[in-house]
Design a protein around this motif. Structure first.
Motif, PDB file in Angstrom:
ATOM      1  N   LEU A 297     -22.149   8.090  -3.919  1.00  0.00           N
ATOM      2  CA  LEU A 297     -22.356   9.139  -4.923  1.00  0.00           C
ATOM      3  C   LEU A 297     -21.731   8.764  -6.275  1.00  0.00           C
ATOM      4  N   ILE A 298     -20.605   8.071  -6.226  1.00  0.00           N
ATOM      5  CA  ILE A 298     -19.994   7.592  -7.468  1.00  0.00           C
ATOM      6  C   ILE A 298     -20.944   6.609  -8.153  1.00  0.00           C
ATOM      7  N   ALA A 299     -21.539   5.736  -7.358  1.00  0.00           N
ATOM      8  CA  ALA A 299     -22.485   4.761  -7.917  1.00  0.00           C
ATOM      9  C   ALA A 299     -23.692   5.458  -8.535  1.00  0.00           C
TER      10      ALA A 299
ATOM     11  N   TYR B  30     -10.103   3.665  -4.185  1.00  0.00           N
ATOM     12  CA  TYR B  30      -9.452   2.854  -5.219  1.00  0.00           C
ATOM     13  C   TYR B  30      -8.390   1.950  -4.595  1.00  0.00           C
ATOM     14  N   ALA B  31      -7.575   2.518  -3.743  1.00  0.00           N
ATOM     15  CA  ALA B  31      -6.489   1.749  -3.124  1.00  0.00           C
ATOM     16  C   ALA B  31      -7.040   0.620  -2.247  1.00  0.00           C
ATOM     17  N   LYS B  32      -8.050   0.921  -1.463  1.00  0.00           N
ATOM     18  CA  LYS B  32      -8.607  -0.085  -0.561  1.00  0.00           C
ATOM     19  C   LYS B  32      -9.274  -1.236  -1.316  1.00  0.00           C
ATOM     20  N   LEU B  33      -9.900  -0.918  -2.447  1.00  0.00           N
ATOM     21  CA  LEU B  33     -10.617  -1.954  -3.201  1.00  0.00           C
ATOM     22  C   LEU B  33      -9.770  -2.542  -4.341  1.00  0.00           C
ATOM     23  N   GLY B  34      -8.583  -1.981  -4.554  1.00  0.00           N
ATOM     24  CA  GLY B  34      -7.736  -2.482  -5.625  1.00  0.00           C
ATOM     25  C   GLY B  34      -8.306  -2.181  -6.998  1.00  0.00           C
ATOM     26  N   ALA B  35      -8.911  -1.017  -7.137  1.00  0.00           N
ATOM     27  CA  ALA B  35      -9.543  -0.620  -8.395  1.00  0.00           C
ATOM     28  C   ALA B  35      -8.695   0.440  -9.093  1.00  0.00           C
TER      29      ALA B  35
ATOM     30  N   LEU C 229     -18.079  -1.972  -9.358  1.00  0.00           N
ATOM     31  CA  LEU C 229     -18.276  -3.422  -9.445  1.00  0.00           C
ATOM     32  C   LEU C 229     -17.766  -4.139  -8.195  1.00  0.00           C
ATOM     33  N   LYS C 230     -16.582  -3.762  -7.749  1.00  0.00           N
ATOM     34  CA  LYS C 230     -16.013  -4.416  -6.561  1.00  0.00           C
ATOM     35  C   LYS C 230     -16.812  -4.082  -5.313  1.00  0.00           C
ATOM     36  N   ALA C 231     -17.216  -2.838  -5.193  1.00  0.00           N
ATOM     37  CA  ALA C 231     -18.013  -2.432  -4.027  1.00  0.00           C
ATOM     38  C   ALA C 231     -19.344  -3.160  -4.012  1.00  0.00           C
ATOM     39  N   TRP C 232     -19.959  -3.316  -5.164  1.00  0.00           N
ATOM     40  CA  TRP C 232     -21.221  -4.042  -5.252  1.00  0.00           C
ATOM     41  C   TRP C 232     -21.027  -5.499  -4.867  1.00  0.00           C
ATOM     42  N   GLN C 233     -19.947  -6.118  -5.368  1.00  0.00           N
ATOM     43  CA  GLN C 233     -19.691  -7.520  -5.051  1.00  0.00           C
ATOM     44  C   GLN C 233     -19.460  -7.708  -3.553  1.00  0.00           C
ATOM     45  N   LEU C 234     -18.825  -6.753  -2.933  1.00  0.00           N
ATOM     46  CA  LEU C 234     -18.531  -6.858  -1.492  1.00  0.00           C
ATOM     47  C   LEU C 234     -19.710  -6.407  -0.635  1.00  0.00           C
ATOM     48  N   GLY C 235     -20.782  -5.967  -1.261  1.00  0.00           N
ATOM     49  CA  GLY C 235     -21.944  -5.545  -0.501  1.00  0.00           C
ATOM     50  C   GLY C 235     -21.792  -4.166   0.124  1.00  0.00           C
TER      51      GLY C 235
END
Length: 141
Positions: free
Chosen positions: A91-93, A120-125, A133-139
């Motif tokens: 939903l954020i995306a 945020y904590a899990k992805l370091g964002a 961006l990080k979620a997209w990169q990680l698929g």
């Protein structure tokens, strides 16, 4: 002397001396005009090249900044997201606000904010853009 009524008589004091040759009064030769146009075109191209090089340098800087934001997690570290976290991330995306996420999931906007903090904590964002961006990169999205 008989005067022609349609053509006035020209007297010596009425004549204008010619100081330029006819060749000087003609436009520049084609070769000279072409040379001038080529010089102008080269000048314009130099200015365009300078602007483009500046813009390319800025784009390189942006690209470098984005690559720092989108670094993958350290090798061997898996990212596990709960079902709620995956739904909030999706939903954020889609550019939902925390309030709209809460409404969509039938929870409060505070719950959406808490789930988002976990993501945020899990992805370091540190913000929505970086997390996407990080979620997209990680698929993940």
């Amino acid at each position: 002397m008989h005067q022609n009524p349609t053509r006035p008589e020209v007297l010596p004091q009425d004549t204008i001396p010619i100081t330029h040759s006819p060749a000087e009064l003609l436009p520049q030769s084609l070769s000279e005009r072409t040379t001038i146009e080529i010089q102008r075109a080269r000048s314009v191209l130099a200015e365009v090249r300078e602007v483009l090089e500046t813009q390319i340098a800025r784009l390189d800087s942006v690209e470098a900044s984005l690559s720092l934001l989108v670094e993958a997690p350290p090798p061997g570290r898996a990212i596990f997201l709960t079902t709620d976290e995956r739904e909030v991330l999706r939903l954020i995306a889609e550019n939902y606000t925390n309030y709209a996420i809460g409404q969509r999931l039938r929870r409060s906007d505070r719950t959406a904010t808490t789930v988002l903090a976990h993501i945020y904590a899990k992805l370091g964002a540190t913000n929505r853009t970086t997390v996407i961006l990080k979620a997209w990169q990680l698929g993940l999205i």
